[in-house]
Design a protein around this motif. Structure first.
Motif, PDB file in Angstrom:
ATOM      1  N   ARG A  87       0.838  -1.191   0.000  1.00 34.24           N
ATOM      2  CA  ARG A  87       0.000   0.000   0.000  1.00 34.24           C
ATOM      3  C   ARG A  87       0.878   1.248   0.000  1.00 34.24           C
ATOM      4  NH1 ARG A  87      -5.024  -1.330   4.162  1.00 34.24           N
ATOM      5  NH2 ARG A  87      -5.650  -3.298   3.161  1.00 34.24           N
ATOM      6  N   THR A  88       0.454   2.250  -0.740  1.00 29.25           N
ATOM      7  CA  THR A  88       1.189   3.505  -0.780  1.00 29.25           C
ATOM      8  C   THR A  88       0.739   4.405   0.364  1.00 29.25           C
ATOM      9  OG1 THR A  88      -0.426   4.627  -2.201  1.00 29.25           O
ATOM     10  CG2 THR A  88       1.303   3.325  -3.295  1.00 29.25           C
ATOM     11  N   LEU A 148      -1.295   2.121  -8.468  1.00 27.85           N
ATOM     12  CA  LEU A 148      -2.710   2.438  -8.566  1.00 27.85           C
ATOM     13  C   LEU A 148      -3.054   3.528  -7.564  1.00 27.85           C
ATOM     14  CD1 LEU A 148      -4.154  -1.186  -8.721  1.00 27.85           C
ATOM     15  CD2 LEU A 148      -4.267   0.511 -10.549  1.00 27.85           C
ATOM     16  N   PRO A 149      -3.869   4.506  -7.959  1.00 31.94           N
ATOM     17  CA  PRO A 149      -4.304   5.515  -6.990  1.00 31.94           C
ATOM     18  C   PRO A 149      -5.289   4.900  -6.007  1.00 31.94           C
ATOM     19  CG  PRO A 149      -5.495   5.785  -9.041  1.00 31.94           C
ATOM     20  CD  PRO A 149      -4.475   4.698  -9.281  1.00 31.94           C
ATOM     21  N   PRO A 150      -5.608   5.594  -4.917  1.00 28.93           N
ATOM     22  CA  PRO A 150      -6.617   5.069  -3.990  1.00 28.93           C
ATOM     23  C   PRO A 150      -7.929   4.817  -4.718  1.00 28.93           C
ATOM     24  CG  PRO A 150      -5.497   6.979  -3.046  1.00 28.93           C
ATOM     25  CD  PRO A 150      -5.059   6.894  -4.474  1.00 28.93           C
ATOM     26  N   GLY A 177      -3.138   4.079  -2.082  1.00 27.00           N
ATOM     27  CA  GLY A 177      -3.215   3.301  -3.311  1.00 27.00           C
ATOM     28  C   GLY A 177      -2.450   2.002  -3.174  1.00 27.00           C
ATOM     29  N   GLU A 221      -0.491   7.209   0.136  1.00 28.06           N
ATOM     30  CA  GLU A 221      -1.728   7.891  -0.244  1.00 28.06           C
ATOM     31  C   GLU A 221      -2.951   6.979  -0.159  1.00 28.06           C
ATOM     32  OE1 GLU A 221       1.831   9.692  -1.588  1.00 28.06           O
ATOM     33  OE2 GLU A 221       1.029   7.738  -2.185  1.00 28.06           O
ATOM     34  N   TYR A 249      -9.844  -3.365  -6.037  1.00 27.81           N
ATOM     35  CA  TYR A 249      -9.685  -3.221  -7.487  1.00 27.81           C
ATOM     36  C   TYR A 249     -10.138  -4.502  -8.185  1.00 27.81           C
ATOM     37  CZ  TYR A 249      -6.513   0.406  -5.662  1.00 27.81           C
ATOM     38  OH  TYR A 249      -5.964   1.463  -4.970  1.00 27.81           O
TER      39      TYR A 249
END
Length: 333
Positions: free
Chosen positions: A61-62, A217-219, A66, A64, A88
């Motif tokens: 997980r990032t 991938l963005p959130p 994502g 942000e 996702y």
């Protein structure tokens, strides 16, 4: 058998240095496409740089919220990852729709993005092909092209991108992270693959020596549902005639958020920007979806034998948007 060298670097930086040392070097991940093309004589690398052992195999997980997907993460592991299946699902569905279980166990994230077209003329070295040998011609335009492009093609090439995963990533607004001789850079997934124009031999915008290190991938959009669907000639182990990846959020009966991407119709995953603009704040109804899809596909330029793809793409996307609407009842706003 044509001889080639083999190297197994200990780091991504070393891999990039080896690749930049001279022409004809290729990165090797799972080898599920590259090795096949070597057997056919389509690819003739001077040296293979095996990156499968690099520490690029994690999904994290990032900061942000994502998801960071390492370039050597196996397709089967990614499809089953709990963060992917929960947040996702379209990506998991796309991965499971591609190839066989055995191939998914070997294929990597980076290699999936770099796989080459399955156009029969490209894979047959006895035939001319502008993608394989620029300037030799494109016999597919007048030959066998039922499964080839209806959007974004050029007089030079009508091939299609074969990736299921890339279509889902396009709809999910992923970015590709690259490491090259000049350092790091990021490219939106929707801009990573090229349309053929006058240089169909250049599949992507990747520069000499660059290595894919991760896909980010963005959130996930709060309240949005996602789906991937694929139409093919047989039920399994077949490339898409048309595929669709979509995300949708509905509130008070209107579309608050929508992304849409098509596969099997162009040189790259086709992000349906016009349809998305038409859907924004539109009623979440079949009529509104139909209007947006007709507007998007109005620019299709089918060839002699693949005009059916226009209607197939419209119907498949209509089904997907309808399914997402039913699965996510309208909220009060």
């Amino acid at each position: 058998m044509k001889p080639f060298g083999y190297a197994r670097p200990a780091s991504a930086d070393e891999a990039v240095r080896l690749c930049a040392a001279g022409p004809g070097a290729r990165f090797l991940g799972g080898g599920t496409n590259l090795v096949d093309l070597m057997k056919l004589g389509v690819e003739t690398p001077r040296v293979l740089i095996d990156v499968s052992g690099l520490p690029l195999h994690r999904v994290t997980r990032t900061a942000e919220g994502g998801l960071s997907i390492g370039a050597t993460v196996r397709n089967s592991d990614l499809a089953a990852h709990p963060d992917v299946t929960e947040h996702y699902p379209a990506l998991s569905q796309a991965l499971l729709a591609g190839a066989s279980g055995q191939l998914r166990n070997a294929a990597t994230t980076g290699g999936n993005l770099l796989q080459r077209t399955r156009c029969r003329y490209f894979q047959d070295v006895s035939k001319p092909c502008n993608k394989r040998l620029p300037g030799s011609g494109c016999p597919a335009r007048e030959g066998t092209h039922r499964d080839l492009a209806i959007l974004g093609h050029s007089p030079e090439c009508v091939a299609t991108n074969p990736s299921d995963m890339a279509v889902a990533l396009a709809a999910l607004n992923a970015t590709v992270h690259l490491l090259g001789p000049e350092g790091e850079r990021t490219v939106p997934l929707t801009e990573f693959h090229r349309l053929p124009e006058e240089n169909p031999d250049q599949d992507t915008v990747i520069r000499p020596g660059e290595l894919i290190t991760e896909v980010v991938l963005p959130p996930p959009v709060p309240g949005a549902a996602s789906r991937y669907r694929k139409a093919r000639d047989r039920a399994s182990f077949a490339f898409a005639l048309v595929s669709v990846a979509a995300t949708l959020r509905v509130a008070a009966g209107r579309v608050e958020h929508a992304t849409l991407a098509f596969g099997g119709v162009a040189h790259r995953p086709w992000r349906a920007r016009r349809a998305e603009a038409e859907l924004r704040d539109a009623p979440a109804t079949p009529a509104a979806f139909q209007h947006a899809l007709i507007a998007e596909l109005a620019e299709a330029r089918p060839l002699r034998d693949n005009a059916f793809k226009v209607d197939l793409a419209r119907r498949l996307a209509l089904d997907v948007l309808g399914e997402l609407t039913e699965r996510q009842p309208a909220r009060s706003g």
